[in-house]
Design a protein around this motif. Structure first.
Motif, PDB file in Angstrom:
ATOM      1  N   UNK A  68       0.750  -1.154  -0.101  1.00 13.11           N
ATOM      2  CA  UNK A  68       0.209   0.032   0.228  1.00 13.11           C
ATOM      3  C   UNK A  68       0.933   1.271   0.189  1.00 13.11           C
ATOM      4  N   UNK A  69       0.926   1.753  -1.247  1.00 10.78           N
ATOM      5  CA  UNK A  69       2.153   3.141  -1.313  1.00 10.78           C
ATOM      6  C   UNK A  69       1.063   4.367  -1.481  1.00 10.78           C
ATOM      7  N   UNK A  70       1.226   5.172  -0.468  1.00  7.27           N
ATOM      8  CA  UNK A  70       0.384   6.301  -0.385  1.00  7.27           C
ATOM      9  C   UNK A  70       1.228   7.571  -0.518  1.00  7.27           C
ATOM     10  N   UNK A  71       0.601   8.417  -1.503  1.00  3.11           N
ATOM     11  CA  UNK A  71       1.027   9.933  -1.774  1.00  3.11           C
ATOM     12  C   UNK A  71       2.748   9.796  -2.203  1.00  3.11           C
ATOM     13  N   UNK A  72       3.535  10.008  -1.312  1.00  5.61           N
ATOM     14  CA  UNK A  72       5.059  10.045  -1.508  1.00  5.61           C
ATOM     15  C   UNK A  72       5.554   8.834  -1.745  1.00  5.61           C
ATOM     16  N   UNK A  73       4.983   7.858  -1.275  1.00  5.42           N
ATOM     17  CA  UNK A  73       5.392   6.271  -1.372  1.00  5.42           C
ATOM     18  C   UNK A  73       5.526   5.948  -2.732  1.00  5.42           C
ATOM     19  N   UNK A  74       6.588   5.417  -3.457  1.00  3.44           N
ATOM     20  CA  UNK A  74       6.628   4.961  -4.410  1.00  3.44           C
ATOM     21  C   UNK A  74       6.323   3.575  -4.865  1.00  3.44           C
ATOM     22  N   UNK A  75       6.600   2.623  -3.977  1.00  2.00           N
ATOM     23  CA  UNK A  75       6.387   1.311  -4.101  1.00  2.00           C
ATOM     24  C   UNK A  75       6.824   0.863  -2.800  1.00  2.00           C
ATOM     25  N   UNK A 205       6.766  10.118 -11.203  1.00  2.71           N
ATOM     26  CA  UNK A 205       6.977  10.962  -9.849  1.00  2.71           C
ATOM     27  C   UNK A 205       6.517  12.758 -10.531  1.00  2.71           C
ATOM     28  N   UNK A 206       5.798  13.297  -9.641  1.00 10.27           N
ATOM     29  CA  UNK A 206       5.804  14.586  -9.891  1.00 10.27           C
ATOM     30  C   UNK A 206       6.751  15.315 -10.093  1.00 10.27           C
ATOM     31  N   UNK A 210      14.384  10.721  -8.294  1.00  6.01           N
ATOM     32  CA  UNK A 210      15.160  10.092  -7.055  1.00  6.01           C
ATOM     33  C   UNK A 210      14.485   9.415  -6.060  1.00  6.01           C
ATOM     34  N   UNK A 211      14.889   8.097  -5.557  1.00  6.18           N
ATOM     35  CA  UNK A 211      14.099   7.772  -4.345  1.00  6.18           C
ATOM     36  C   UNK A 211      15.034   7.164  -3.416  1.00  6.18           C
ATOM     37  N   UNK A 212      14.324   6.752  -2.281  1.00  6.15           N
ATOM     38  CA  UNK A 212      15.186   6.254  -1.121  1.00  6.15           C
ATOM     39  C   UNK A 212      14.313   5.282  -0.410  1.00  6.15           C
ATOM     40  N   UNK A 222       9.768   9.034  -2.517  1.00  8.22           N
ATOM     41  CA  UNK A 222      10.428  10.102  -3.478  1.00  8.22           C
ATOM     42  C   UNK A 222      11.405  11.038  -2.517  1.00  8.22           C
ATOM     43  N   UNK A 223      12.492  11.224  -3.008  1.00 12.59           N
ATOM     44  CA  UNK A 223      13.481  12.063  -2.181  1.00 12.59           C
ATOM     45  C   UNK A 223      12.922  13.548  -1.861  1.00 12.59           C
ATOM     46  N   UNK A 224      12.174  14.023  -2.849  1.00 15.51           N
ATOM     47  CA  UNK A 224      11.876  15.373  -2.643  1.00 15.51           C
ATOM     48  C   UNK A 224      10.622  15.255  -2.113  1.00 15.51           C
ATOM     49  N   UNK A 225       9.754  14.450  -1.764  1.00 15.11           N
ATOM     50  CA  UNK A 225       8.464  14.428  -0.983  1.00 15.11           C
ATOM     51  C   UNK A 225       7.282  14.652  -2.019  1.00 15.11           C
ATOM     52  N   UNK A 226       7.554  14.660  -3.113  1.00 10.42           N
ATOM     53  CA  UNK A 226       6.298  14.988  -4.086  1.00 10.42           C
ATOM     54  C   UNK A 226       5.842  13.542  -4.210  1.00 10.42           C
ATOM     55  N   UNK A 227       4.530  13.669  -5.248  1.00  9.94           N
ATOM     56  CA  UNK A 227       3.603  12.444  -5.152  1.00  9.94           C
ATOM     57  C   UNK A 227       4.382  11.633  -6.229  1.00  9.94           C
TER      58      UNK A 227
END
Length: 255
Positions: A68-75, A205-206, A210-212, A222-227
């Motif tokens: 369950x990947x919500x908002x800024x969660x990529x996967x 990504x919006x 970059x991801x972490x 997302x590293x920048x906190x965007x969706x």
């Protein structure tokens, strides 16, 4: 990597059951539900009426029936009793199902309640990008054609494509060859052949791509906190082109 027609028929049966799981979720209001509640509902639905197995449960030590990947969660978001779905959220539910020894894998990003226009646009373009990749599948095409079609559509609308995670072959095992990148150059990569089965599952990504990974070892953000948004289908290469094995009731490719 090549499946016999009878194997693809069994995968299609798994895919049809999995599509029914999403159809069941489509009828729910997710507002106020915890992601763990959604997980438990899906787990019971797969096991009881469908008499199948949640294939992600126990895979690589993972304990749940879905991500369950919500908002800024990529996967790879982990279900939690504390994570409550709120009006305005977007959430990707990634579910796998095994029946008769064959696995289907699919995901959908849900709009929870009234969602702001920028988030709705991201979700729509991600869905379109997945279908751009699907439409590039046919015997004689190359995996680079699939990735290029996805990346071109994403960039056209101002989004970036996550490169660390990709689609994959699938069948008796969750992850089989080949890897299916969601970016690339046309006329490069593995040549597609009739009987191949794999997933196409772009993450857009919006902001930057970059991801972490968070400290739980699973959740990718997302590293920048965007969706971020994602859609996924399991497909088979056919003599005529492509067959979507996890196509949902009433679902049609966008124009």
């Amino acid at each position: 990597m090549i499946k016999r027609p009878e194997e693809i028929a069994l995968m299609a049966e798994s895919g049809k059951l999995l599509a029914g799981v999403f159809a069941h979720l489509d009828g729910l209001s997710l507002i106020g539900m915890s992601t763990m509640q959604v997980n438990d509902l899906v787990d019971r639905f797969i096991v009881d009426p469908l008499e199948a197995r949640p294939a992600s449960k126990g895979q690589y030590g993972y304990a749940y029936a879905l991500n369950s990947s919500r908002n800024s969660v990529v996967c790879h978001g982990v279900p939690s009793e504390a994570e409550i779905l709120q009006d305005g959220d977007i959430v990707n539910l990634d579910i796998t199902l095994e029946k008769n020894g064959y696995i289907a894998d699919s995901s959908k990003t849900y709009l929870v309640g009234t969602v702001a226009a920028p988030a709705r646009r991201l979700v729509q373009v991600t869905y379109e990008a997945m279908w751009k990749g699907i439409k590039a599948v046919r015997p004689g095409a190359r995996l680079g054609d699939v990735g290029h079609a996805i990346e071109r559509h994403a960039r056209k609308h101002g989004y970036s494509v996550v490169q660390e995670y990709c689609g994959h072959g699938i069948g008796r095992e969750m992850h089989e060859p080949p890897q299916v990148l969601h970016w690339g150059r046309p006329r490069t990569g593995l040549v597609l052949r009739e009987g191949m089965t794999f997933t196409i599952e772009p993450m857009l990504n919006q902001g930057r791509n970059a991801v972490r990974t968070e400290d739980d070892g699973w959740t990718v953000v997302t590293c920048d906190g965007q969706l971020s948004a994602q859609f996924e289908h399991t497909v088979a290469v056919t003599r005529q082109g492509v067959r979507v094995l996890t196509l949902r009731p009433g679902e049609k490719a966008p124009d």
